[in-house]
Design an enzyme around this catalytic site. Sequence first.
Site, PDB file in Angstrom:
ATOM      1  N   ILE A  76       1.249  -2.177   3.639  1.00 54.01           N
ATOM      2  CA  ILE A  76       1.265  -0.660   3.160  1.00 54.01           C
ATOM      3  C   ILE A  76      -0.109  -0.543   3.091  1.00 54.01           C
ATOM      4  CG2 ILE A  76       1.871   0.599   1.170  1.00 54.01           C
ATOM      5  CD1 ILE A  76       4.308  -0.402   2.458  1.00 54.01           C
ATOM      6  N   CYS A  77      -0.445   0.811   3.860  1.00 52.46           N
ATOM      7  CA  CYS A  77      -1.751   1.067   3.546  1.00 52.46           C
ATOM      8  C   CYS A  77      -2.301   1.618   2.055  1.00 52.46           C
ATOM      9  CB  CYS A  77      -2.342   2.433   4.509  1.00 52.46           C
ATOM     10  SG  CYS A  77      -3.713   2.894   4.270  1.00 52.46           S
ATOM     11  N   VAL A  78      -3.245   1.077   1.490  1.00 56.98           N
ATOM     12  CA  VAL A  78      -3.738   1.307   0.248  1.00 56.98           C
ATOM     13  C   VAL A  78      -3.979   2.820  -0.145  1.00 56.98           C
ATOM     14  CG1 VAL A  78      -6.122   0.504   0.711  1.00 56.98           C
ATOM     15  CG2 VAL A  78      -4.967   0.534  -1.679  1.00 56.98           C
ATOM     16  N   ALA A 106      -0.887   4.858   0.098  1.00 57.59           N
ATOM     17  CA  ALA A 106      -0.021   4.538  -1.121  1.00 57.59           C
ATOM     18  C   ALA A 106      -0.205   5.111  -2.167  1.00 57.59           C
ATOM     19  CB  ALA A 106       0.195   3.153  -1.019  1.00 57.59           C
TER      20      ALA A 106
END
Lengths: 130, 130, 123, 123, 101, 101
Positions: free
Chosen positions: B77-79, B82
């Site tokens: 999940i792209c920080v 997100a």
Amino acid sequence: MKFALLVNEGPYQHQAADSAWHFARSALAKGHGISRVFFYHDGVYNGTRLGVVPQDERHIPERWALLAKEHGVDLVICVAAAQRRGILDAAEGRRHGKDADNLAEGFRIGGLGQLIESGIEADRLLVFGD
Amino acid sequence: MKFALLVNEGPYQHQAADSAWHFARSALAKGHGISRVFFYHDGVYNGTRLGVVPQDERHIPERWALLAKEHGVDLVICVAAAQRRGILDAAEGRRHGKDADNLAEGFRIGGLGQLIESGIEADRLLVFGD
Amino acid sequence: MAAANKKRILYVQRRAPYGTLYAQEALEMLSMGAAFGQRVGIAFLDDGVFQLKAEQTPGALGMKNSGRMVRALELHDLEGIYVEQESLVERNLEPGQLVLAGKVLPRVELSQLMAEQDLVLSF
Amino acid sequence: MAAANKKRILYVQRRAPYGTLYAQEALEMLSMGAAFGQRVGIAFLDDGVFQLKAEQTPGALGMKNSGRMVRALELHDLEGIYVEQESLVERNLEPGQLVLAGKVLPRVELSQLMAEQDLVLSF
Amino acid sequence: MSTLHLINKSPFEKDAFDSCLRHALPGSAVLLIEDGIYGALRGTAPGDCLEQATEQQRYVLVEDLRARGFGPEALVTGVQLVDYDGFVDLAVAHEPVQSWL
Amino acid sequence: MSTLHLINKSPFEKDAFDSCLRHALPGSAVLLIEDGIYGALRGTAPGDCLEQATEQQRYVLVEDLRARGFGPEALVTGVQLVDYDGFVDLAVAHEPVQSWL
């Protein structure tokens, strides 16, 4: 005049939540009322309290919450749409055996009937979506 | 052959997450590898553990997690995407002073570099979005 | 509420099923809200007419049958189920291929109908 | 990595700014990933060319200036910044109205360029 | 190798279908998935356009076609049906894979 | 009262603009917001179409126009600029308000 708003998209990804908020703020400033903002479809993501936004960017969920606090706007997240997408208040979290919840202060979980009710009671219902 | 997938939309609202999952499952069944699925934009919502889905409906986050468990697919999940949207793991939650977190087991938070890395290392990168 | 005080509410369906959830969640809303004693109708136009296509079989995708939800509209006490003729023609769909017998209206009449509503709900 | 082993990666921008976040997040990705030592380019076509329009002033909306992010592309070590000519013409935009001087290509050449990539990233 | 173009949008609603067909080189492949399958319907303007794109290999994902209530008899000529396994094979055989979102 | 139509989509990308103009009755109002403002650009096919819709009142939201780098000089004739306050006034003056999503 009394407005109700329907927001169909989440924050940031689509401009819909921004447009609805700007409309609400202008309407209130002009002396109109916003009886309710109903969040449906991905719109339910507006109600998370877990968002982390850089200082120099607008914080969309907090902006909504401020509208609720200062003007008594009823912010309703649709329960059916929210469950599917993982937006829960504390009671819902417990009821479904989850170890956490994420609904932001100022929002509440409600049913679809509350949108219909808004539509009937308000003078105008505006839909903001993608 | 080694595939990497990029998923740009959240679960349910758009078919992108479904299509990506079906593609992954077929590729694995045919003996190919899926090195990584990277979730960007609204795609980060695939990683919530708070979703409550009726028994007779597909549970998209759990379906992804099972793919990770059974086939070792790396679900990232792209920080940046997100944080904006309120998807946090326990460490991120603590770091930002939140009282909860919502990342599902099987997913991890990572940087954009990991998508680029996948694109370089994999034989093919497929993008699923709206 | 007296008939004269009832609001005319129209659900406008312009999107195809499955590619997005908009159509399905709109139908869920209609079925929940239909009991509110208002004059509720639904209009299918543009890609929304694809929601009416018979023989939808999304089983292999693991998705719920949207056509079945559309068919259930006939169970509700609706003011009308409207389908735009030009939208059907552009998509090579004939009334016989649809899951229900809505009222097929030419665009000009549907335009008039939409303008007569108190409330138009779009998704 | 030897030049021969470098992958050719093209970011394809087909959407307008502000209405959605796709364009902005794609630019964020490019700026993070540009350092990976590959041959990275970006192409603006269809509504993506609106990202290049000069004088964007989203201040009243409280949104970040997307045009400024586009201009920052010139700071990265990109293989090329390409703009489709037909897309500009259809939108009545002239190269002089853009925030940066990309390489304006006719559609047929852009099509060729896209086909020569190892990786095409769409958002 | 040649490109595999993926279209997942209805040609009646969005410009992805048109833009893809304008850019797809001869010898490339076009696969219609999700709402993209509506681009292959016989007796429609987009269908005619797809039928005339004879320099490209044209495919339709059968799971998405069936979900929406259509079968091969509804499609223009020159279009091949593939299932998800066939989709994977196409992705193996082509490079790059370009999504028209 | 007459309808206020809201368009928030680019006419180049989606069919909402075209569909709205096909359905808007004489005397109704059309307000372009968000990416919808691209529908009012001079020298473009959608702009020509909007210019010819003289039986409707046509408005553009100035905050969205400015955000995207355009001013009144870029628009076709016959179009009025409104800000968010004007948007509210339009919503008061019209019923129903129909969004073309």
